[in-house]
Scaffold this active site. Sequence first.
Site, short mmCIF file in Angstrom:
data_model
loop_
_atom_site.label_atom_id
_atom_site.label_comp_id
_atom_site.label_asym_id
_atom_site.label_seq_id
_atom_site.Cartn_x
_atom_site.Cartn_y
_atom_site.Cartn_z
CE LYS A 138 -0.91 1.83 3.77
NZ LYS A 138 0.30 2.36 4.59
CD GLU A 206 1.27 5.50 13.78
OE1 GLU A 206 1.32 4.28 13.43
OE2 GLU A 206 1.12 6.44 13.08
CG HIS A 230 -3.46 -0.12 8.32
ND1 HIS A 230 -3.24 -1.02 7.31
CD2 HIS A 230 -2.48 0.64 8.37
CE1 HIS A 230 -2.00 -0.84 6.75
NE2 HIS A 230 -1.46 0.23 7.40
C1 BG6 Z 1 1.54 1.71 7.80
C2 BG6 Z 1 1.63 3.45 7.80
O1 BG6 Z 1 1.00 1.27 6.99
O2 BG6 Z 1 1.11 1.36 9.19
C3 BG6 Z 1 2.60 4.13 8.85
O3 BG6 Z 1 2.40 3.83 6.27
C4 BG6 Z 1 1.90 3.62 10.34
O4 BG6 Z 1 2.22 5.54 9.17
C5 BG6 Z 1 1.79 2.18 10.24
O5 BG6 Z 1 2.68 4.08 11.22
C6 BG6 Z 1 1.03 1.47 11.58
O6 BG6 Z 1 1.27 0.11 11.71
P1 BG6 Z 1 1.39 -0.70 12.99
O7 BG6 Z 1 1.80 -2.09 12.66
O8 BG6 Z 1 2.77 -0.30 13.58
O9 BG6 Z 1 0.26 -0.37 13.72
#
Ligand code: BG6
EC number: 1.1.1.49
Length: 459
Positions: A138, A206, A230
Amino acid sequence: MHMRSDAVVLFGVTGDLVSKKLFPALYELTRRDRLNVPVIGVARSPWDDQQLVTMARKSVLEANDEIDEETFDGLAANLSMISGDYADPTTYQRLAERLRDAERPVFYLAIPPAVFGSVVEGLAAVGLAGRGRVIVEKPFGRDLESSRELDRTLRAAFDSERVFRIDHYLGKEAVEGLYAFRFANRLFEPLWNNEHIDNIQVTLAEAFGTQGRAGFYDTVGATRDVLQNHILQVVALIAMEAPASDDTTAFREAEAAVLRQIAPLSPESTVRGQYAGYRDEPGVAADSNTETFVATRLTVDSPRWAGVPFYLRTGKSLPGTATEVVVEFKQPQRSLIPAERGTATAANLLRFRLGRGDGITMSIQAKSPGAEVASRPVDLSVDFGSALGRRQEAYERLLDDAMDGQHLRFARAETIEQEWRIVAPILDLPAPVLSYDKGTWGPADAEALAGGWHAPYLR
Ligand code: BG6
């Protein structure tokens, strides 16, 4: 059973994704005896094999506290590098030469979408596409039209069963756990509807900012980076109907079916924010209107979910890191037991913690101590790390699956198109983003949107 891939080719091997996620995944697969085939890195940077091995070691050490030397040597022995421009036909000729013994290579495109086309055509020109699989990272396009265009490019070279579209949330054990929770338990499914559920909140927060990816991030923003993919995947698992059977096709159909029932998001119930200081980061336009935070309200137009709002929010530089779904139940039909004196009535909550320290926490009402007949919330909680032990990392599972030709944890083209359809009205809004201070929950307007968010359990 599909035949397992006998070589792995990583396009964009010098990039962030490979060092953060793919090398640790390849190491883990080597450790589990799931990977003993050539792993070829391709990138424009003039790296040699040794530089690739050094980078692999560094990233494995960053992801793990320690390294098993024998395992790493096994991986290192399989690594080799091809440096070349993606537009140069000789890059693919050299790759074809290196892969002459491979019957079923898998190509991982960890590269910007702008160069997908050249790479796919380059692979096709030397006959590699016909016998390989392709994994695409993605963001899958920038909107509905460009994602369709990208799909056409891929499908011109690869049959559909050879295309694997990554949304790594589908590979997370905790996210897959939502599906298991719903359909392996009798306890909650009867309550999983608008008669009993008041609202559902999804937060992907985050604590960190763009982590050196500001140049990329500024062209994308929170909606394209995580909401379109997501978060909507999580919503699909929470809201979907039971698949007609336990096979991959039925699962993916149920997932697409619920996405079809989601109305396009509306700018009026969307709040976009940008943390203060973002525009000063290297790679960010001085007048950038890119959102680093988005909160919105979604509705699922189905008998099960009519009238139940889904509140979604995600952002960078928030007070902590957490991915959570909070299901808020309605109050009891008849109120006999008041909340403890001086407190507000609290609803039953089911909280799925999907990030680090994953698990489930259920808030129920218990009788508060003392003479008064009143209640207060208490938590029932399970920490899956303690209860279940180590779970595999998403990329480890996804690479393993793609090498086996298994599609269960990959997105269908239609799923991605539905996701773009849903977010379309809130992409590239002209209204200026609202500023928020780092370490806060985004612009104040976002707070009002949900009429009170449940604070996530922060890590
Ligand atoms: C990624 C994004 O797809 O997912 C990031 O590009 C993000 O910006 C990340 O931080 C979050 O994934 P996870 O697995 O750390 O929750």
